[in-house]
Design a protein around this motif. Structure first.
Motif, PDB file in Angstrom:
ATOM      1  N   ALA A 185      51.995   5.029  59.128  1.00  0.00           N
ATOM      2  CA  ALA A 185      52.271   6.188  59.985  1.00  0.00           C
ATOM      3  C   ALA A 185      51.396   7.376  59.606  1.00  0.00           C
ATOM      4  O   ALA A 185      51.709   8.515  59.934  1.00  0.00           O
ATOM      5  CB  ALA A 185      53.751   6.561  59.886  1.00  0.00           C
ATOM      6  N   LEU A 186      50.292   7.100  58.902  1.00  0.00           N
ATOM      7  CA  LEU A 186      49.407   8.186  58.462  1.00  0.00           C
ATOM      8  C   LEU A 186      48.318   8.433  59.510  1.00  0.00           C
ATOM      9  O   LEU A 186      47.912   7.495  60.207  1.00  0.00           O
ATOM     10  CB  LEU A 186      48.733   7.793  57.140  1.00  0.00           C
ATOM     11  CG  LEU A 186      49.628   7.804  55.901  1.00  0.00           C
ATOM     12  CD1 LEU A 186      49.095   6.850  54.838  1.00  0.00           C
ATOM     13  CD2 LEU A 186      49.756   9.213  55.342  1.00  0.00           C
ATOM     14  N   PRO A 187      47.806   9.661  59.590  1.00  0.00           N
ATOM     15  CA  PRO A 187      46.694   9.885  60.529  1.00  0.00           C
ATOM     16  C   PRO A 187      45.450   9.118  60.085  1.00  0.00           C
ATOM     17  O   PRO A 187      45.238   8.917  58.882  1.00  0.00           O
ATOM     18  CB  PRO A 187      46.466  11.397  60.441  1.00  0.00           C
ATOM     19  CG  PRO A 187      47.095  11.843  59.178  1.00  0.00           C
ATOM     20  CD  PRO A 187      48.198  10.880  58.862  1.00  0.00           C
ATOM     21  N   PHE A 291      46.383   9.153  42.548  1.00  0.00           N
ATOM     22  CA  PHE A 291      45.542  10.302  42.882  1.00  0.00           C
ATOM     23  C   PHE A 291      44.356   9.822  43.701  1.00  0.00           C
ATOM     24  O   PHE A 291      43.801   8.757  43.419  1.00  0.00           O
ATOM     25  CB  PHE A 291      45.057  10.961  41.578  1.00  0.00           C
ATOM     26  CG  PHE A 291      43.866  11.862  41.748  1.00  0.00           C
ATOM     27  CD1 PHE A 291      44.027  13.172  42.174  1.00  0.00           C
ATOM     28  CD2 PHE A 291      42.578  11.398  41.479  1.00  0.00           C
ATOM     29  CE1 PHE A 291      42.918  14.007  42.339  1.00  0.00           C
ATOM     30  CE2 PHE A 291      41.470  12.231  41.626  1.00  0.00           C
ATOM     31  CZ  PHE A 291      41.644  13.530  42.063  1.00  0.00           C
ATOM     32  N   GLY A 292      43.981  10.595  44.703  1.00  0.00           N
ATOM     33  CA  GLY A 292      42.805  10.205  45.482  1.00  0.00           C
ATOM     34  C   GLY A 292      42.098  11.399  46.062  1.00  0.00           C
ATOM     35  O   GLY A 292      42.567  12.541  45.973  1.00  0.00           O
ATOM     36  N   MET A 293      40.955  11.133  46.634  1.00  0.00           N
ATOM     37  CA  MET A 293      40.161  12.165  47.318  1.00  0.00           C
ATOM     38  C   MET A 293      39.340  11.516  48.414  1.00  0.00           C
ATOM     39  O   MET A 293      38.952  10.343  48.280  1.00  0.00           O
ATOM     40  CB  MET A 293      39.176  12.838  46.356  1.00  0.00           C
ATOM     41  CG  MET A 293      39.777  13.820  45.425  1.00  0.00           C
ATOM     42  SD  MET A 293      38.496  14.778  44.596  1.00  0.00           S
ATOM     43  CE  MET A 293      38.230  16.120  45.755  1.00  0.00           C
ATOM     44  N   GLU A 430      52.546  23.308  50.128  1.00  0.00           N
ATOM     45  CA  GLU A 430      52.174  24.709  50.306  1.00  0.00           C
ATOM     46  C   GLU A 430      52.295  25.051  51.781  1.00  0.00           C
ATOM     47  O   GLU A 430      52.061  24.202  52.635  1.00  0.00           O
ATOM     48  CB  GLU A 430      50.732  24.956  49.859  1.00  0.00           C
ATOM     49  CG  GLU A 430      50.569  24.990  48.354  1.00  0.00           C
ATOM     50  CD  GLU A 430      49.136  25.257  47.944  1.00  0.00           C
ATOM     51  OE1 GLU A 430      48.885  26.261  47.260  1.00  0.00           O
ATOM     52  OE2 GLU A 430      48.260  24.443  48.298  1.00  0.00           O
ATOM     53  N   ARG A 431      52.666  26.300  52.053  1.00  0.00           N
ATOM     54  CA  ARG A 431      52.729  26.772  53.428  1.00  0.00           C
ATOM     55  C   ARG A 431      51.602  27.779  53.625  1.00  0.00           C
ATOM     56  O   ARG A 431      51.395  28.662  52.776  1.00  0.00           O
ATOM     57  CB  ARG A 431      54.076  27.449  53.674  1.00  0.00           C
ATOM     58  CG  ARG A 431      54.635  27.260  55.051  1.00  0.00           C
ATOM     59  CD  ARG A 431      56.166  27.267  55.021  1.00  0.00           C
ATOM     60  NE  ARG A 431      56.646  28.274  54.087  1.00  0.00           N
ATOM     61  CZ  ARG A 431      56.887  29.543  54.420  1.00  0.00           C
ATOM     62  NH1 ARG A 431      56.692  29.972  55.648  1.00  0.00           N
ATOM     63  NH2 ARG A 431      57.340  30.387  53.519  1.00  0.00           N
ATOM     64  N   VAL A 432      50.858  27.652  54.711  1.00  0.00           N
ATOM     65  CA  VAL A 432      49.708  28.532  54.929  1.00  0.00           C
ATOM     66  C   VAL A 432      50.202  29.888  55.437  1.00  0.00           C
ATOM     67  O   VAL A 432      50.890  29.962  56.456  1.00  0.00           O
ATOM     68  CB  VAL A 432      48.750  27.921  55.983  1.00  0.00           C
ATOM     69  CG1 VAL A 432      47.558  28.842  56.217  1.00  0.00           C
ATOM     70  CG2 VAL A 432      48.309  26.539  55.555  1.00  0.00           C
TER      71      VAL A 432
HETATM   72  C1  MCA Z   1      53.614  21.010  60.860  1.00  0.00           C
HETATM   73  N1  MCA Z   1      54.579  21.948  60.661  1.00  0.00           N
HETATM   74  C2  MCA Z   1      54.342  22.595  59.525  1.00  0.00           C
HETATM   75  C3  MCA Z   1      53.149  22.017  59.007  1.00  0.00           C
HETATM   76  N2  MCA Z   1      52.746  21.041  59.860  1.00  0.00           N
HETATM   77  N3  MCA Z   1      54.992  23.578  58.901  1.00  0.00           N
HETATM   78  C4  MCA Z   1      54.487  24.013  57.731  1.00  0.00           C
HETATM   79  N4  MCA Z   1      53.350  23.535  57.196  1.00  0.00           N
HETATM   80  C5  MCA Z   1      52.670  22.527  57.793  1.00  0.00           C
HETATM   81  N5  MCA Z   1      51.579  22.034  57.240  1.00  0.00           N
HETATM   82  C6  MCA Z   1      55.727  22.211  61.520  1.00  0.00           C
HETATM   83  C7  MCA Z   1      55.343  22.247  62.991  1.00  0.00           C
HETATM   84  O1  MCA Z   1      54.939  23.532  63.387  1.00  0.00           O
HETATM   85  C8  MCA Z   1      56.639  21.847  63.650  1.00  0.00           C
HETATM   86  O2  MCA Z   1      57.514  22.947  63.655  1.00  0.00           O
HETATM   87  C9  MCA Z   1      57.222  20.824  62.674  1.00  0.00           C
HETATM   88  O3  MCA Z   1      56.639  21.129  61.402  1.00  0.00           O
HETATM   89  C10 MCA Z   1      56.859  19.418  63.046  1.00  0.00           C
HETATM   90  O4  MCA Z   1      55.472  19.371  63.310  1.00  0.00           O
HETATM   91  P1  MCA Z   1      54.698  18.031  63.521  1.00  0.00           P
HETATM   92  O5  MCA Z   1      53.261  18.300  63.783  1.00  0.00           O
HETATM   93  O6  MCA Z   1      55.461  17.184  64.484  1.00  0.00           O
HETATM   94  O7  MCA Z   1      54.816  17.465  62.084  1.00  0.00           O
HETATM   95  P2  MCA Z   1      55.055  16.031  61.652  1.00  0.00           P
HETATM   96  O8  MCA Z   1      54.590  15.067  62.671  1.00  0.00           O
HETATM   97  O9  MCA Z   1      56.450  15.926  61.135  1.00  0.00           O
HETATM   98  O10 MCA Z   1      53.965  15.970  60.492  1.00  0.00           O
HETATM   99  C11 MCA Z   1      54.266  15.943  59.188  1.00  0.00           C
HETATM  100  C12 MCA Z   1      53.355  14.930  58.547  1.00  0.00           C
HETATM  101  C13 MCA Z   1      51.888  15.323  58.807  1.00  0.00           C
HETATM  102  C14 MCA Z   1      53.609  13.544  59.154  1.00  0.00           C
HETATM  103  C15 MCA Z   1      53.675  14.917  57.080  1.00  0.00           C
HETATM  104  O11 MCA Z   1      51.667  16.605  58.258  1.00  0.00           O
HETATM  105  C16 MCA Z   1      50.916  14.311  58.275  1.00  0.00           C
HETATM  106  O12 MCA Z   1      50.629  13.309  58.939  1.00  0.00           O
HETATM  107  N6  MCA Z   1      50.369  14.527  57.049  1.00  0.00           N
HETATM  108  C17 MCA Z   1      49.467  13.571  56.423  1.00  0.00           C
HETATM  109  C18 MCA Z   1      48.170  14.204  56.065  1.00  0.00           C
HETATM  110  C19 MCA Z   1      47.219  13.221  55.410  1.00  0.00           C
HETATM  111  O13 MCA Z   1      47.105  12.063  55.845  1.00  0.00           O
HETATM  112  N7  MCA Z   1      46.532  13.635  54.364  1.00  0.00           N
HETATM  113  C20 MCA Z   1      45.669  12.739  53.619  1.00  0.00           C
HETATM  114  C21 MCA Z   1      44.340  13.387  53.339  1.00  0.00           C
HETATM  115  P3  MCA Z   1      58.551  23.223  64.834  1.00  0.00           P
HETATM  116  O14 MCA Z   1      59.493  22.063  64.770  1.00  0.00           O
HETATM  117  O15 MCA Z   1      59.180  24.535  64.469  1.00  0.00           O
HETATM  118  O16 MCA Z   1      57.720  23.248  66.060  1.00  0.00           O
HETATM  119  S1  MCA Z   1      43.344  12.284  52.345  1.00  0.00           S
HETATM  120  C22 MCA Z   1      43.826  12.676  50.768  1.00  0.00           C
HETATM  121  O17 MCA Z   1      44.576  13.574  50.540  1.00  0.00           O
HETATM  122  C23 MCA Z   1      43.376  11.826  49.584  1.00  0.00           C
HETATM  123  C24 MCA Z   1      42.322  10.833  49.910  1.00  0.00           C
HETATM  124  C25 MCA Z   1      44.599  11.119  49.003  1.00  0.00           C
HETATM  125  O18 MCA Z   1      44.783  11.143  47.798  1.00  0.00           O
HETATM  126  O19 MCA Z   1      45.346  10.541  49.801  1.00  0.00           O
END
Ligand code: MCA
Ligand code: AMP
Length: 495
Positions: A185-187, A291-293, A430-432
């Protein structure tokens, strides 16, 4: 063996490889369709490193397009519908993308790209008519955009050899086999979802169950037919919230299917120990934190069997050489983590200065400076203490550049200056939060500023709060003092 070659090895096999909204797709069909896409892309010859963008929802067609690009000699660049058009245009221009592979669902947004698009689902080249181009180890395979401490996101270029090493090391460390089924379910526009999760599984011929979007209910339900689950901590937090809100019979069912999973991993940002422990209470085992990047894939991992140490990210993978370098440039017990090895990426695309800053030669090895401050315990387990730069944030597992968000805020006609920081948050890591000052005589409000950000930045990069201030706290040299700003904003948000 490169991922493309491993993938071709699945040709002729009738095992279910991908599960998505349309049902099950057997390996032989997925390979045939990838070959057909490759044939169409390479109609006028090998792509020779051409960047081809993929804008397709998670599922079989996405994987067919990805391998199609590779088998035609191209470099894949994954676009996300989460990005506003302006950001996707930037990625395509920066990488000089000439073609976008897309699907019926995303065709309308692909049209906004100002780059010709191809409907991958409509490609009709006969697979058997095409002889795949097998990429060499050092050929570029992927260009992943990542935020840094200098301006706009940079394209990190990973080779087929980098991805092959990752598939091998991670697959071995977590003992992934053809019998596994990964709940996904990851992007897919980031290293975690694309490589650490999907490519690791596919490299072993395991099946991948792509869920259309992140939905806590669908994930709990899908555990029943999975064996591996990979998450960022925010996901775990949200799953636990859903669990707590469910009735007793649902909880029993959820817990039973979570306990049947053989592996749950956590990465991309620090897993709070309390969250890991709550997960262990339900699923029977503490998540395997690693840990990853983007630039290196997985660097270190807690063990599959044995002592998982909460709050640590385990030992470096075999073949990954690390140094912990203090401010004076010496090896120490606490300092910046440097990493060398076959999985370290090739370069940032056309960014000579960023490359000069990122790589250091030492004792014949080419080290990549991670920008993470770490320490190591007596058994070599690494603990991440934070980032060396205050301008890099992690929210929901996404790496964000404060400078990139500040730049967008400064483009607003009413804003004279902006500073962006990350405030600690239990759910998001963290929250932006942004603080801005307005030009003399200008008037604006936070809604207008937020709308301005939303047009230019992916939702996960947009500030959750914007504080309009008379002035930003600065030192004698005029530099914004971000730790002070964090304190001031913490006070404001707690009011
Ligand atoms: C969304 N919301 C947030 C944030 N994002 N609030 C605070 N901070 C945020 N960052 C709010 C929205 O405005 C919305 O609020 C509610 O949360 C739901 O938003 P939605 O977009 O539907 O969120 P979600 O679908 O529940 O997304 C959460 C998530 C997503 C699934 C955890 O952030 C995600 O897919 N993260 C994965 C990122 C990732 O893959 N990183 C890997 C990078 P309201 O309800 O009020 O409208 S690679 C990496 O890091 C390395 C290689 C490693 O080690 O893995
Ligand atoms: P990205 O550039 O999106 O690939 O993010 C990489 C960064 O995520 C690393 O440099 C770390 O700061 C962070 N990270 C990844 N895994 C972990 C983890 N398990 N604990 C703490 N931070 C992590």
């Amino acid at each position: 063996m490169t991922p493309a070659l491993r993938f071709l090895g699945l040709e002729g096999q009738r095992l279910p490889l991908i599960i998505d909204g349309e049902g099950e797709h057997v390996a032989s069909d997925v390979v045939a369709k990838a070959l057909s896409i490759a044939g169409s892309l390479a109609e006028r010859g090998a792509l020779q490193g051409e960047r081809v963008a993929i804008l397709i929802e998670p599922g079989s067609l996405f994987i067919e397009a990805l391998f199609g690009v590779w088998l035609a000699g191209g470099v894949a660049l994954v676009l996300s519908p989460l990005h506003p058009t302006i950001e996707r245009k930037y990625f395509c221009e920066d990488a000089r993308v000439k073609r976008v592979l897309t699907s019926a669902a995303y065709e309308s947004i692909a049209l906004e790209q100002a780059v010709p698009h191809i409907r991958a689902d409509l490609v009709a080249t006969r697979a058997s008519a095409f002889r795949p181009l097998l990429p060499a180890k050092d050929d570029a395979a992927l260009q992943l955009y990542t935020s840094g401490t200098t301006g706009k996101p940079k394209g990190a270029v990973l080779s087929h050899g980098n991805l092959a090493t990752q598939q091998e090391l991670v697959g071995d460390a977590w003992a992934v086999t053809q019998d596994d089924c990964l709940v996904h379910a990851l992007p897919l526009h980031h290293m975690h979802g694309l490589c650490i999760a999907a490519l690791t599984a596919l490299g072993r011929g395991a099946s991948v169950n792509f869920l259309a979007k992140f939905s806590v209910k669908a994930i709990w339900e899908s555990f029943a037919r999975g064996s591996i689950w990979m998450a960022v901590p925010t996901m775990t937090h949200k799953l636990l919230e859903e669990f707590a809100a469910s009735d007793a019979s649902k909880q029993r069912r959820f817990a039973a299917s979570a306990r049947a999973l053989r592996l749950c991993t956590s990465g991309s940002s620090a897993l709070p120990v309390s969250v890991g422990e709550r997960w262990a209470d339900i699923a029977g085992e503490y998540p395997l934190e690693r840990f990853g990047m983007t630039e290196i894939g997985v660097g270190s991992t807690n063990p599959l069997h044995g002592d998982r140490r909460p709050g640590t990210v385990g030992n470096p993978l075999p073949g990954v050489t690390t140094r912990i370098v203090d401010d004076a440039g010496n090896d120490g017990s606490e300092g910046e983590l440097w990493v060398a090895g076959e999985s370290v990426f090739l370069e940032y695309f056309e960014r000579p200065e960023a490359n000069d800053a990122a790589f250091v030669s030492h004792n014949g090895l080419r080290y990549f400076r991670t920008g993470d401050t770490v320490t190591k315990d007596e058994r070599g387990y690494l603990r991440i203490l934070g980032r060396t730069s205050v301008d890099i944030l992690k929210s929901g597992g996404y790496k964000l550049s404060a400078l990139e968000i500040e730049e967008v805020l400064r483009e607003h006609p009413s804003v004279s200056d902006a500073a962006v920081v990350g405030l600690r948050d239990e759910v998001w890591g963290e929250r932006v939060v942004a603080a801005v000052t307005l030009r003399l005589g200008a008037s604006s409000n936070t809604d207008a500023l937020l709308a301005h950000c939303k047009e230019r930045l992916a939702p996960y990069k947009c500030p959750r709060m914007i504080a309009i201030m008379n002035e930003l706290p600065r030192n004698a040299l005029g530099k914004v003092m971000k730790p002070q700003l964090v304190n001031m904003l913490n006070v404001r948000t707690s009011l």
